[in-house]
Design a protein around this motif. Structure first.
Motif, short mmCIF file in Angstrom:
data_model
loop_
_atom_site.label_atom_id
_atom_site.label_comp_id
_atom_site.label_asym_id
_atom_site.label_seq_id
_atom_site.Cartn_x
_atom_site.Cartn_y
_atom_site.Cartn_z
N LYS A 149 20.78 -24.78 33.89
CA LYS A 149 19.39 -25.10 33.57
C LYS A 149 19.08 -26.57 33.84
CE LYS A 149 17.96 -21.16 31.63
NZ LYS A 149 17.85 -21.03 30.17
N ASP B 85 23.37 -18.20 26.45
CA ASP B 85 22.18 -18.90 26.93
C ASP B 85 22.21 -20.33 26.42
OD1 ASP B 85 19.84 -19.24 28.32
OD2 ASP B 85 18.56 -18.18 26.89
N VAL C 192 25.22 -20.05 32.57
CA VAL C 192 23.94 -20.75 32.44
C VAL C 192 23.93 -21.96 33.36
CG1 VAL C 192 22.37 -21.98 30.89
CG2 VAL C 192 23.72 -20.07 30.02
N ASN D 249 16.63 -29.89 33.26
CA ASN D 249 15.73 -30.41 32.24
C ASN D 249 14.32 -30.51 32.80
OD1 ASN D 249 15.90 -32.63 33.94
ND2 ASN D 249 16.24 -34.13 32.32
N GLN E 182 10.94 -15.83 26.45
CA GLN E 182 10.47 -17.07 27.07
C GLN E 182 9.08 -17.39 26.56
OE1 GLN E 182 8.78 -17.82 31.28
NE2 GLN E 182 10.96 -18.14 31.54
N THR F 8 19.48 -24.08 26.82
CA THR F 8 18.28 -24.63 27.43
C THR F 8 17.96 -25.99 26.82
OG1 THR F 8 15.99 -24.11 28.06
CG2 THR F 8 16.65 -23.58 25.81
N TRP F 9 17.24 -26.81 27.57
CA TRP F 9 16.83 -28.13 27.12
C TRP F 9 15.56 -28.04 26.28
CZ3 TRP F 9 19.66 -32.49 28.31
CH2 TRP F 9 20.60 -32.39 29.35
N ASP G 158 14.61 -20.04 23.68
CA ASP G 158 13.73 -20.93 24.42
C ASP G 158 13.06 -21.89 23.45
OD1 ASP G 158 12.59 -21.99 26.70
OD2 ASP G 158 10.91 -20.58 26.74
#
Length: 387
Positions: A28, A70, A26, A30, A182, A72-73, A126
Protein backbone atom coordinates in the motif's frame (compact mmCIF):
# COMPACT_ATOMS: atom_id res chain seq x y z
CA UNK A 1 8.06 -8.60 -4.61
CA UNK A 2 7.92 -7.64 -8.27
CA UNK A 3 7.32 -4.43 -10.16
CA UNK A 4 5.84 -1.45 -8.35
CA UNK A 5 4.62 1.58 -10.27
CA UNK A 6 5.07 4.92 -8.55
CA UNK A 7 2.04 7.25 -9.03
CA UNK A 8 4.21 9.91 -10.73
CA UNK A 9 5.85 7.48 -13.16
CA UNK A 10 4.46 7.13 -16.67
CA UNK A 11 5.00 3.66 -18.10
CA UNK A 12 7.92 3.06 -15.70
CA UNK A 13 8.42 0.53 -12.95
CA UNK A 14 10.72 0.26 -9.96
CA UNK A 15 11.72 -3.29 -9.01
CA UNK A 16 12.85 -4.29 -5.55
CA UNK A 17 12.89 -7.40 -3.43
CA UNK A 18 10.78 -6.88 -0.31
CA UNK A 19 12.74 -9.57 1.50
CA UNK A 20 9.75 -11.16 3.21
CA UNK A 21 10.05 -14.81 4.17
CA UNK A 22 6.63 -15.76 2.83
CA UNK A 23 3.83 -14.53 0.57
CA UNK A 24 3.47 -10.73 0.39
CA UNK A 25 -0.19 -10.07 1.22
CA UNK A 26 -0.26 -6.26 1.27
CA UNK A 27 1.41 -3.47 -0.71
CA UNK A 28 0.00 0.00 0.00
CA UNK A 29 1.15 3.51 -0.92
CA UNK A 30 0.61 6.39 1.49
CA UNK A 31 -1.37 9.48 0.47
CA UNK A 32 1.58 11.16 -1.27
CA UNK A 33 2.90 8.02 -2.99
CA UNK A 34 6.36 8.36 -1.43
CA UNK A 35 6.02 5.59 1.19
CA UNK A 36 5.00 1.95 0.92
CA UNK A 37 3.97 -0.50 3.60
CA UNK A 38 4.30 -4.21 2.79
CA UNK A 39 2.94 -7.03 4.92
CA UNK A 40 3.29 -10.76 4.65
CA UNK A 41 2.27 -14.20 5.78
CA UNK A 42 5.58 -14.18 7.67
CA UNK A 43 3.86 -11.99 10.31
CA UNK A 44 6.05 -8.99 9.50
CA UNK A 45 5.52 -5.51 8.13
CA UNK A 46 8.01 -3.29 6.35
CA UNK A 47 8.00 0.41 5.50
CA UNK A 48 9.84 1.74 2.46
CA UNK A 49 10.66 5.36 1.59
CA UNK A 50 11.34 6.77 -1.87
CA UNK A 51 14.74 8.48 -1.81
CA UNK A 52 16.68 9.58 -4.88
CA UNK A 53 14.42 7.51 -7.10
CA UNK A 54 15.00 4.30 -5.09
CA UNK A 55 12.84 2.50 -2.56
CA UNK A 56 14.83 2.21 0.66
CA UNK A 57 13.86 0.10 3.66
CA UNK A 58 13.02 2.17 6.76
CA UNK A 59 12.08 -0.59 9.21
CA UNK A 60 10.93 -4.19 9.62
CA UNK A 61 9.02 -5.52 12.62
CA UNK A 62 6.94 -8.48 13.72
CA UNK A 63 3.43 -7.01 13.73
CA UNK A 64 1.22 -10.05 14.32
CA UNK A 65 1.46 -13.63 15.52
CA UNK A 66 -0.11 -14.97 12.32
CA UNK A 67 -0.62 -14.08 8.66
CA UNK A 68 -1.32 -10.39 8.09
CA UNK A 69 -4.53 -9.97 6.08
CA UNK A 70 -4.62 -6.21 5.51
CA UNK A 71 -2.73 -3.02 6.33
CA UNK A 72 -3.23 0.60 5.32
CA UNK A 73 -1.99 4.12 6.03
CA UNK A 74 -3.97 6.74 7.88
CA UNK A 75 -3.42 10.35 7.03
CA UNK A 76 -2.12 12.49 5.69
CA UNK A 77 -2.81 15.04 8.43
CA UNK A 78 -2.65 12.98 11.61
CA UNK A 79 0.98 11.88 11.62
CA UNK A 80 2.40 8.63 10.32
CA UNK A 81 0.03 5.84 11.36
CA UNK A 82 -0.59 2.37 9.91
CA UNK A 83 -3.47 0.04 10.71
CA UNK A 84 -3.16 -3.73 10.35
CA UNK A 85 -5.28 -6.85 10.88
CA UNK A 86 -4.14 -10.46 11.11
CA UNK A 87 -5.22 -14.04 11.55
CA UNK A 88 -4.23 -13.73 15.22
CA UNK A 89 -7.61 -11.98 15.77
CA UNK A 90 -5.94 -8.61 16.36
CA UNK A 91 -6.43 -5.16 14.87
CA UNK A 92 -3.53 -2.82 15.61
CA UNK A 93 -2.54 0.79 14.94
CA UNK A 94 1.14 1.64 14.61
CA UNK A 95 2.62 5.11 15.11
CA UNK A 96 6.02 6.10 13.78
CA UNK A 97 8.55 7.18 16.38
CA UNK A 98 11.12 9.27 14.51
CA UNK A 99 13.44 9.27 17.53
CA UNK A 100 14.18 5.59 16.87
CA UNK A 101 16.86 4.81 14.27
CA UNK A 102 15.87 3.28 10.92
CA UNK A 103 15.92 -0.53 10.70
CA UNK A 104 15.97 -0.89 14.47
CA UNK A 105 12.69 -2.80 14.61
CA UNK A 106 11.35 -0.10 16.94
CA UNK A 107 10.53 2.68 14.47
CA UNK A 108 6.80 1.87 14.54
CA UNK A 109 5.18 1.12 17.90
CA UNK A 110 1.72 -0.20 18.66
CA UNK A 111 -0.53 2.45 20.22
CA UNK A 112 -3.87 0.63 19.92
CA UNK A 113 -5.00 -2.96 19.68
CA UNK A 114 -8.31 -4.76 19.86
CA UNK A 115 -9.47 -8.34 19.52
CA UNK A 116 -12.03 -9.23 16.86
CA UNK A 117 -15.48 -10.06 18.27
CA UNK A 118 -17.05 -13.52 18.19
CA UNK A 119 -13.77 -15.31 17.42
CA UNK A 120 -13.66 -14.45 13.72
CA UNK A 121 -10.57 -12.45 12.64
CA UNK A 122 -10.74 -9.12 10.85
CA UNK A 123 -9.89 -9.51 7.16
CA UNK A 124 -10.11 -5.94 5.84
CA UNK A 125 -9.85 -2.40 7.21
CA UNK A 126 -9.75 1.21 6.04
CA UNK A 127 -9.38 4.75 7.39
CA UNK A 128 -11.32 7.88 6.47
CA UNK A 129 -10.15 11.44 7.11
CA UNK A 130 -12.24 14.60 7.00
CA UNK A 131 -10.10 17.60 7.89
CA UNK A 132 -8.27 16.53 11.06
CA UNK A 133 -10.80 13.86 12.11
CA UNK A 134 -10.38 10.14 11.50
CA UNK A 135 -12.69 7.15 11.28
CA UNK A 136 -11.82 3.48 10.95
CA UNK A 137 -13.80 0.57 9.48
CA UNK A 138 -13.00 -3.13 9.86
CA UNK A 139 -14.87 -6.26 8.80
CA UNK A 140 -14.49 -9.85 10.01
CA UNK A 141 -14.38 -13.11 8.12
CA UNK A 142 -18.06 -13.70 8.87
CA UNK A 143 -19.28 -10.27 7.74
CA UNK A 144 -19.41 -8.30 10.98
CA UNK A 145 -18.66 -4.63 10.25
CA UNK A 146 -17.41 -2.14 12.83
CA UNK A 147 -16.96 1.61 12.29
CA UNK A 148 -15.02 3.44 14.98
CA UNK A 149 -13.83 6.93 15.86
CA UNK A 150 -11.20 8.16 18.34
CA UNK A 151 -12.43 8.91 21.86
CA UNK A 152 -10.31 12.06 21.71
CA UNK A 153 -9.63 13.87 18.41
CA UNK A 154 -6.06 14.51 19.58
CA UNK A 155 -5.05 10.85 19.77
CA UNK A 156 -5.48 7.61 17.81
CA UNK A 157 -4.63 5.52 20.87
CA UNK A 158 -8.22 4.95 22.04
CA UNK A 159 -11.24 4.22 19.82
CA UNK A 160 -14.96 3.73 20.35
CA UNK A 161 -17.68 2.26 18.11
CA UNK A 162 -19.78 4.56 15.95
CA UNK A 163 -21.84 1.74 14.45
CA UNK A 164 -21.60 -2.04 14.07
CA UNK A 165 -23.74 -4.59 12.25
CA UNK A 166 -23.70 -7.64 9.98
CA UNK A 167 -23.63 -6.95 6.25
CA UNK A 168 -25.21 -10.35 5.48
CA UNK A 169 -26.25 -13.59 7.11
CA UNK A 170 -23.26 -15.27 8.72
CA UNK A 171 -21.76 -17.88 6.33
CA UNK A 172 -21.96 -21.57 7.15
CA UNK A 173 -19.06 -23.14 9.00
CA UNK A 174 -16.38 -24.21 6.52
CA UNK A 175 -17.84 -22.11 3.69
CA UNK A 176 -15.38 -20.01 1.67
CA UNK A 177 -15.92 -16.36 2.50
CA UNK A 178 -14.98 -13.02 1.00
CA UNK A 179 -15.38 -9.63 2.67
CA UNK A 180 -13.75 -6.25 1.98
CA UNK A 181 -14.50 -2.73 3.19
CA UNK A 182 -13.52 0.67 1.78
CA UNK A 183 -14.55 4.21 2.62
CA UNK A 184 -15.37 6.71 -0.09
CA UNK A 185 -12.32 8.97 0.14
CA UNK A 186 -13.27 11.74 -2.28
CA UNK A 187 -13.58 14.98 -0.25
CA UNK A 188 -16.38 16.13 -2.60
CA UNK A 189 -19.07 13.55 -1.87
CA UNK A 190 -21.88 13.66 -4.41
CA UNK A 191 -24.49 13.97 -1.64
CA UNK A 192 -23.12 17.37 -0.67
CA UNK A 193 -23.59 18.76 -4.17
CA UNK A 194 -27.20 17.53 -4.22
CA UNK A 195 -28.11 18.76 -0.74
CA UNK A 196 -25.56 21.38 0.38
CA UNK A 197 -27.07 21.45 3.87
CA UNK A 198 -26.49 17.72 4.40
CA UNK A 199 -24.01 16.62 7.03
CA UNK A 200 -20.50 17.62 5.82
CA UNK A 201 -19.08 14.73 7.84
CA UNK A 202 -21.36 12.07 6.44
CA UNK A 203 -19.62 8.76 5.70
CA UNK A 204 -20.01 6.34 2.82
CA UNK A 205 -18.77 2.75 2.64
CA UNK A 206 -18.60 0.11 -0.06
CA UNK A 207 -18.49 -3.51 1.12
CA UNK A 208 -17.75 -6.73 -0.75
CA UNK A 209 -20.08 -9.17 0.97
CA UNK A 210 -19.64 -12.69 -0.40
CA UNK A 211 -21.11 -12.61 -3.95
CA UNK A 212 -22.44 -9.06 -3.94
CA UNK A 213 -21.41 -5.44 -3.33
CA UNK A 214 -23.24 -3.14 -0.93
CA UNK A 215 -23.05 0.61 -0.39
CA UNK A 216 -23.79 2.14 3.02
CA UNK A 217 -24.18 5.80 3.91
CA UNK A 218 -24.86 7.61 7.16
CA UNK A 219 -28.22 9.28 7.64
CA UNK A 220 -29.00 12.49 9.55
CA UNK A 221 -28.42 10.72 12.89
CA UNK A 222 -25.01 9.38 11.77
CA UNK A 223 -26.37 5.83 11.53
CA UNK A 224 -25.41 3.70 8.55
CA UNK A 225 -28.20 2.61 6.22
CA UNK A 226 -28.06 0.20 3.29
CA UNK A 227 -28.18 2.60 0.34
CA UNK A 228 -27.97 0.15 -2.57
CA UNK A 229 -26.80 -3.31 -3.57
CA UNK A 230 -24.75 -3.79 -6.75
CA UNK A 231 -25.80 -7.30 -7.66
CA UNK A 232 -25.27 -9.50 -10.71
CA UNK A 233 -22.05 -11.22 -9.62
CA UNK A 234 -21.79 -14.93 -10.39
CA UNK A 235 -19.14 -15.74 -7.78
CA UNK A 236 -17.39 -14.39 -4.70
CA UNK A 237 -16.28 -10.75 -4.87
CA UNK A 238 -12.59 -10.59 -3.94
CA UNK A 239 -12.04 -6.83 -3.94
CA UNK A 240 -13.73 -3.48 -4.52
CA UNK A 241 -12.60 0.05 -5.39
CA UNK A 242 -14.50 3.34 -5.20
CA UNK A 243 -13.11 5.94 -7.61
CA UNK A 244 -12.51 9.57 -6.79
CA UNK A 245 -14.19 12.21 -8.93
CA UNK A 246 -17.80 12.67 -7.82
CA UNK A 247 -17.88 15.81 -9.99
CA UNK A 248 -18.71 13.50 -12.90
CA UNK A 249 -22.26 13.35 -11.51
CA UNK A 250 -22.24 9.72 -10.41
CA UNK A 251 -20.08 7.35 -8.37
CA UNK A 252 -17.85 4.77 -10.04
CA UNK A 253 -17.25 1.45 -8.28
CA UNK A 254 -15.31 -1.58 -9.53
CA UNK A 255 -15.43 -5.17 -8.27
CA UNK A 256 -13.03 -8.08 -8.75
CA UNK A 257 -14.51 -11.57 -8.92
CA UNK A 258 -13.38 -15.13 -8.34
CA UNK A 259 -14.76 -15.81 -11.83
CA UNK A 260 -11.98 -13.70 -13.39
CA UNK A 261 -14.26 -10.78 -14.24
CA UNK A 262 -13.88 -7.13 -13.33
CA UNK A 263 -17.21 -5.30 -13.21
CA UNK A 264 -17.63 -1.53 -13.23
CA UNK A 265 -20.77 0.17 -11.93
CA UNK A 266 -22.10 3.69 -12.18
CA UNK A 267 -24.09 4.58 -9.04
CA UNK A 268 -26.59 7.44 -9.31
CA UNK A 269 -27.84 9.45 -6.36
CA UNK A 270 -30.82 11.82 -6.30
CA UNK A 271 -32.26 13.92 -3.50
CA UNK A 272 -35.71 13.19 -2.08
CA UNK A 273 -38.40 15.64 -1.00
CA UNK A 274 -37.41 15.06 2.59
CA UNK A 275 -34.05 16.62 1.80
CA UNK A 276 -35.46 20.12 1.30
CA UNK A 277 -38.11 19.76 4.02
CA UNK A 278 -35.65 18.90 6.79
CA UNK A 279 -32.86 21.30 5.79
CA UNK A 280 -33.63 23.97 8.41
CA UNK A 281 -33.98 21.46 11.25
CA UNK A 282 -30.60 19.91 10.41
CA UNK A 283 -28.92 23.32 10.36
CA UNK A 284 -30.44 24.16 13.75
CA UNK A 285 -29.29 20.85 15.21
CA UNK A 286 -25.73 21.31 13.94
CA UNK A 287 -25.65 24.88 15.26
CA UNK A 288 -26.62 23.60 18.72
CA UNK A 289 -23.91 20.95 18.57
CA UNK A 290 -21.30 23.53 17.62
CA UNK A 291 -22.31 25.71 20.57
CA UNK A 292 -21.65 22.88 23.04
CA UNK A 293 -18.43 23.03 25.00
CA UNK A 294 -15.70 20.55 23.97
CA UNK A 295 -16.15 18.59 27.20
CA UNK A 296 -19.90 18.29 26.60
CA UNK A 297 -19.36 17.07 23.04
CA UNK A 298 -16.78 14.52 24.17
CA UNK A 299 -19.11 13.17 26.86
CA UNK A 300 -22.00 12.93 24.41
CA UNK A 301 -19.82 11.23 21.81
CA UNK A 302 -18.53 8.74 24.35
CA UNK A 303 -22.07 7.97 25.54
CA UNK A 304 -23.23 7.24 22.01
CA UNK A 305 -20.24 4.98 21.47
CA UNK A 306 -20.93 3.04 24.66
CA UNK A 307 -24.59 2.62 23.76
CA UNK A 308 -23.72 1.32 20.33
CA UNK A 309 -21.14 -1.04 21.75
CA UNK A 310 -23.70 -2.60 24.11
CA UNK A 311 -26.71 -2.85 21.82
CA UNK A 312 -27.57 -6.15 20.09
CA UNK A 313 -25.94 -6.84 16.73
CA UNK A 314 -28.17 -5.61 13.93
CA UNK A 315 -28.41 -7.23 10.54
CA UNK A 316 -28.83 -6.01 7.02
CA UNK A 317 -32.59 -6.57 7.24
CA UNK A 318 -33.11 -3.50 9.45
CA UNK A 319 -30.46 -1.37 7.77
CA UNK A 320 -32.75 0.16 5.17
CA UNK A 321 -32.99 3.92 4.74
CA UNK A 322 -34.92 5.62 7.53
CA UNK A 323 -37.95 7.79 6.95
CA UNK A 324 -35.91 10.98 6.84
CA UNK A 325 -33.46 9.67 4.23
CA UNK A 326 -32.30 12.48 1.98
CA UNK A 327 -31.36 10.39 -1.04
CA UNK A 328 -32.43 7.59 -3.34
CA UNK A 329 -29.96 5.47 -5.25
CA UNK A 330 -29.82 3.47 -8.48
CA UNK A 331 -27.03 1.82 -10.47
CA UNK A 332 -26.01 0.54 -13.88
CA UNK A 333 -23.29 -1.97 -14.74
CA UNK A 334 -21.31 -0.27 -17.51
CA UNK A 335 -18.53 -2.82 -18.05
CA UNK A 336 -17.81 -6.50 -17.48
CA UNK A 337 -14.14 -7.09 -18.31
CA UNK A 338 -12.56 -10.49 -18.86
CA UNK A 339 -9.40 -9.73 -16.90
CA UNK A 340 -7.57 -12.83 -18.23
CA UNK A 341 -6.70 -13.59 -14.61
CA UNK A 342 -7.63 -17.03 -13.32
CA UNK A 343 -9.06 -15.40 -10.21
CA UNK A 344 -9.00 -11.61 -9.69
CA UNK A 345 -7.71 -10.78 -6.23
CA UNK A 346 -7.17 -7.03 -6.42
CA UNK A 347 -8.62 -4.09 -8.33
CA UNK A 348 -7.95 -0.39 -7.84
CA UNK A 349 -8.77 2.85 -9.64
CA UNK A 350 -6.17 5.49 -10.35
CA UNK A 351 -6.46 8.77 -8.44
CA UNK A 352 -8.39 10.37 -11.33
CA UNK A 353 -10.67 7.35 -11.77
CA UNK A 354 -9.89 6.99 -15.48
CA UNK A 355 -7.57 3.97 -15.17
CA UNK A 356 -7.79 0.64 -13.39
CA UNK A 357 -5.23 -1.89 -12.19
CA UNK A 358 -5.96 -5.57 -11.54
CA UNK A 359 -3.96 -8.59 -10.34
CA UNK A 360 -4.78 -12.25 -9.93
CA UNK A 361 -3.73 -15.86 -9.53
CA UNK A 362 -1.83 -15.86 -12.83
CA UNK A 363 0.85 -13.61 -11.32
CA UNK A 364 0.20 -10.78 -13.78
CA UNK A 365 -0.73 -7.15 -13.21
CA UNK A 366 -2.87 -5.55 -15.90
CA UNK A 367 -3.75 -1.92 -16.51
CA UNK A 368 -7.03 -0.79 -18.03
CA UNK A 369 -7.90 2.65 -19.36
CA UNK A 370 -11.24 4.17 -20.27
CA UNK A 371 -11.43 5.28 -23.90
CA UNK A 372 -13.22 8.37 -25.16
CA UNK A 373 -16.03 6.05 -26.25
CA UNK A 374 -16.43 4.85 -22.65
CA UNK A 375 -14.90 1.39 -23.17
CA UNK A 376 -12.37 -0.06 -20.71
CA UNK A 377 -9.40 -1.36 -22.71
CA UNK A 378 -6.20 -3.08 -21.60
CA UNK A 379 -3.18 -0.88 -22.28
CA UNK A 380 -0.34 -2.44 -20.25
CA UNK A 381 0.68 -5.66 -18.53
CA UNK A 382 3.55 -6.86 -16.40
CA UNK A 383 4.28 -10.40 -15.28
CA UNK A 384 5.28 -10.45 -11.62
CA UNK A 385 6.12 -14.16 -11.73
CA UNK A 386 9.06 -13.58 -14.06
CA UNK A 387 10.40 -10.58 -12.11
Amino acid sequence: MGAVEHPDMVGGFADFDAGHRDLVTVTKFNFYGNRIVTASSDHRMKVWDLKDGQWQLTDTWRAHDAEIRDATWNGPFTGQHIGSVGEDMKLKIWQEDVTQPPNSGRRFRSIFRMTAPQRHPFVSMDFRNIDLESWMAAITRDGYLMVMEPVSPDSLADWQPVDQFRVCTAPERGEETSFKVQFHHDPADITHSLVPDSDPKSLSLVVAAMDTVKVYRTDASRRFYHAIELNGHASLVRDISWANGSVRGYDLIASAGKDGLVRIFEVYTASTNQGSQSSNSRKTERRQQQQQSPSTRATSQSGIGNALANRPTSSVSNRQATGDSLFRHSFKQVACIDSKHIDVWQVEFSFAGDSLISSGDDGAVRFWKRSLAGEWLEYAETDLVSQ
